[in-house]
Write an enzyme that holds these catalytic residues in place. Structure first.
Site, PDB file in Angstrom:
ATOM      1  N   HIS A   1       2.129   4.482  -5.134  1.00 18.39           N
ATOM      2  CA  HIS A   1       2.662   5.577  -5.946  1.00 18.39           C
ATOM      3  C   HIS A   1       2.697   5.093  -7.393  1.00 18.39           C
ATOM      4  CE1 HIS A   1       6.263   3.151  -5.762  1.00 18.39           C
ATOM      5  NE2 HIS A   1       6.280   3.253  -4.438  1.00 18.39           N
TER       6      HIS A   1
ATOM      7  N   GLY B   1       0.811  -1.215   0.000  1.00 15.91           N
ATOM      8  CA  GLY B   1       0.000   0.000   0.000  1.00 15.91           C
ATOM      9  C   GLY B   1       0.841   1.260   0.000  1.00 15.91           C
ATOM     10  N   ALA B   2       0.214   2.388   0.399  1.00 19.99           N
ATOM     11  CA  ALA B   2       0.831   3.717   0.245  1.00 19.99           C
ATOM     12  C   ALA B   2       1.328   3.823  -1.198  1.00 19.99           C
ATOM     13  CB  ALA B   2       1.947   3.951   1.248  1.00 19.99           C
TER      14      ALA B   2
ATOM     15  N   GLN C   1      14.959  -8.780  -3.611  1.00 20.62           N
ATOM     16  CA  GLN C   1      13.647  -9.394  -3.333  1.00 20.62           C
ATOM     17  C   GLN C   1      13.137 -10.152  -4.564  1.00 20.62           C
ATOM     18  OE1 GLN C   1      10.366  -7.549  -0.922  1.00 20.62           O
ATOM     19  NE2 GLN C   1       9.568  -7.053  -2.930  1.00 20.62           N
TER      20      GLN C   1
ATOM     21  N   GLY D   1       4.984   3.986  -9.145  1.00 21.53           N
ATOM     22  CA  GLY D   1       5.764   2.755  -9.348  1.00 21.53           C
ATOM     23  C   GLY D   1       4.861   1.539  -9.249  1.00 21.53           C
ATOM     24  N   HIS D   2       4.023   1.516  -8.216  1.00 21.09           N
ATOM     25  CA  HIS D   2       3.070   0.406  -8.075  1.00 21.09           C
ATOM     26  C   HIS D   2       2.109   0.380  -9.273  1.00 21.09           C
ATOM     27  CE1 HIS D   2       3.893   1.280  -3.647  1.00 21.09           C
ATOM     28  NE2 HIS D   2       4.188  -0.001  -3.726  1.00 21.09           N
TER      29      HIS D   2
ATOM     30  N   GLY E   1       8.766  -5.335  -8.880  1.00 21.85           N
ATOM     31  CA  GLY E   1       9.553  -4.183  -9.302  1.00 21.85           C
ATOM     32  C   GLY E   1      11.049  -4.430  -9.124  1.00 21.85           C
TER      33      GLY E   1
HETATM   34  P1  AMP Z   1       6.009  -2.408  -1.745  1.00 24.84           P
HETATM   35  O1  AMP Z   1       4.637  -1.853  -1.597  1.00 24.84           O
HETATM   36  O2  AMP Z   1       7.085  -1.411  -1.474  1.00 24.84           O
HETATM   37  O3  AMP Z   1       6.196  -3.716  -1.064  1.00 24.84           O
HETATM   38  O4  AMP Z   1       6.175  -2.732  -3.298  1.00 24.84           O
HETATM   39  C1  AMP Z   1       5.272  -3.541  -3.988  1.00 24.84           C
HETATM   40  C2  AMP Z   1       5.827  -3.835  -5.359  1.00 24.84           C
HETATM   41  O5  AMP Z   1       6.026  -2.614  -6.057  1.00 24.84           O
HETATM   42  C3  AMP Z   1       7.193  -4.538  -5.302  1.00 24.84           C
HETATM   43  O6  AMP Z   1       7.268  -5.508  -6.332  1.00 24.84           O
HETATM   44  C4  AMP Z   1       8.133  -3.392  -5.547  1.00 24.84           C
HETATM   45  O7  AMP Z   1       9.382  -3.796  -6.096  1.00 24.84           O
HETATM   46  C5  AMP Z   1       7.352  -2.556  -6.528  1.00 24.84           C
HETATM   47  N1  AMP Z   1       7.849  -1.169  -6.519  1.00 24.84           N
HETATM   48  C6  AMP Z   1       8.103  -0.396  -5.434  1.00 24.84           C
HETATM   49  N2  AMP Z   1       8.606   0.796  -5.813  1.00 24.84           N
HETATM   50  C7  AMP Z   1       8.681   0.752  -7.176  1.00 24.84           C
HETATM   51  C8  AMP Z   1       9.134   1.668  -8.164  1.00 24.84           C
HETATM   52  N3  AMP Z   1       9.622   2.875  -7.842  1.00 24.84           N
HETATM   53  N4  AMP Z   1       9.063   1.306  -9.467  1.00 24.84           N
HETATM   54  C9  AMP Z   1       8.579   0.078  -9.817  1.00 24.84           C
HETATM   55  N5  AMP Z   1       8.143  -0.827  -8.938  1.00 24.84           N
HETATM   56  C10 AMP Z   1       8.190  -0.505  -7.624  1.00 24.84           C
END
Ligand code: AMP
Length: 284
Positions: free
Chosen positions: A34, A31-32, A157, A36-37, A151
């Site tokens: 952006h 969550g939270a 990871q 990227g997600h 990502g």
């Molecule tokens: P998180 O919510 O941080 O656990 O991330 C969830 C997914 O989004 C994971 O596969 C991350 O690698 C991917 N992710 C996080 N930040 C980015 C980003 N800036 N660009 C692309 N994918 C991202």
């Protein structure tokens, strides 16, 4: 957009979709959200026709080695749901901690991570990948996706999850998506929300080093670039570097010479104030 809080409802809906010939694409998040997600959701929807995109939002307690980091992790559910809806995501899985861990916060799923389990993030966040392996296995068992979108931002990871999928022979195709960045070069991250404006400006120095290495890598040996980066960051007392490393992208072993590998990656982790950030860049 369907929002499910229990795995039973989720599975029922996804089974219906499968009988309609749909493929299931899964984007796990904490969550939270952006851009990227959202780029992962977009990649999911464009990978095959008839894809149902399932995003999960779950802040996984077992992967936080730092309790404060867990407690301060930003939660913005309403905004997240709005972003997912706008992106065309069809299903959101929003489980409680009890739904995922009905028998308490276990980390009993064992995968031999080898060197992956001791280097870089693993060395600096003891227990972190055990928690990641645990939650991703549970989520994959519940969603049973055809495709899993991750990502590159979380480089190690991605490798750990690939190892998990191989270890359990799971029939899922992993798609690794490029890191989305701010115009400044700063990798988008949920944790960026916790930075002040001044800290955000400072944080751009992490990607700055990575881009400089990529642009001019041939000028110096990998080790010298690391020394350079460490020296450069010493100029910013608010930045506390955890590691800067140039490695083989397949093994994460440090390289001594550019000729040592066909795929070099630079990875960095640092704290800006109390906020821990990571980034990486494929050099070639
Ligand atoms: P998180 O919510 O941080 O656990 O991330 C969830 C997914 O989004 C994971 O596969 C991350 O690698 C991917 N992710 C996080 N930040 C980015 C980003 N800036 N660009 C692309 N994918 C991202």
């Amino acid at each position: 957009m369907k929002v499910f809080t229990t795995a039973v409802e989720l599975r029922h809906y996804l089974e219906e979709q499968r009988t309609l010939g749909k493929k299931i694409g899964f984007v796990p998040t904490m969550g939270a959200l952006h851009d990227g997600h959202i780029s992962l959701v977009q990649q999911c929807l464009s990978t095959v026709e008839d894809m149902v995109c399932v995003a999960s939002i779950f802040v996984n307690p077992t992967q936080f080695n730092d309790k404060k980091d867990y407690e301060k992790y930003p939660i913005t559910i309403d905004q997240d749901l709005e972003m997912l809806l706008k992106a065309g995501c069809e299903v959101v899985f929003l489980p409680s901690v009890d739904e995922i861990y009905p028998n308490g916060l276990q980390t009993d799923i064992a995968v031999d991570l080898g060197f992956l389990g001791t280097t870089l993030e693993a060395a600096h966040r003891p227990g972190h990948f055990q928690g990641v392996v645990q939650v991703v296995k549970i989520l994959l068992d519940k969603v049973q996706p055809d495709f899993l979108f991750l990502g590159q931002k979380d480089y190690q990871q991605c490798m750990v999850i690939t190892r998990l999928v191989e270890a359990f022979n799971m029939p899922v195709e992993i798609v690794i998506c490029p890191t989305k960045r701010e115009v400044s070069g700063l990798a988008m991250s949920s944790r960026n929300r916790r930075l002040s404006d001044q800290e955000t400006a400072l944080a751009t120095n992490l990607s700055k080093i990575l881009f400089e290495i990529k642009k001019n890598y041939k000028r110096e040996m990998p080790k010298e670039w690391v020394v350079y980066g460490i020296q450069f960051l010493k100029g910013f007392p608010e930045i506390s570097l955890e590691y800067l490393s140039v490695v083989d992208g397949k093994t994460l072993q440090e390289i001594q010479d550019w000729q040592d590998t066909k795929n070099a990656v630079a990875l960095i982790a640092a704290k800006i104030g109390t906020v821990r950030l990571i980034d990486n860049l494929t050099i070639y």
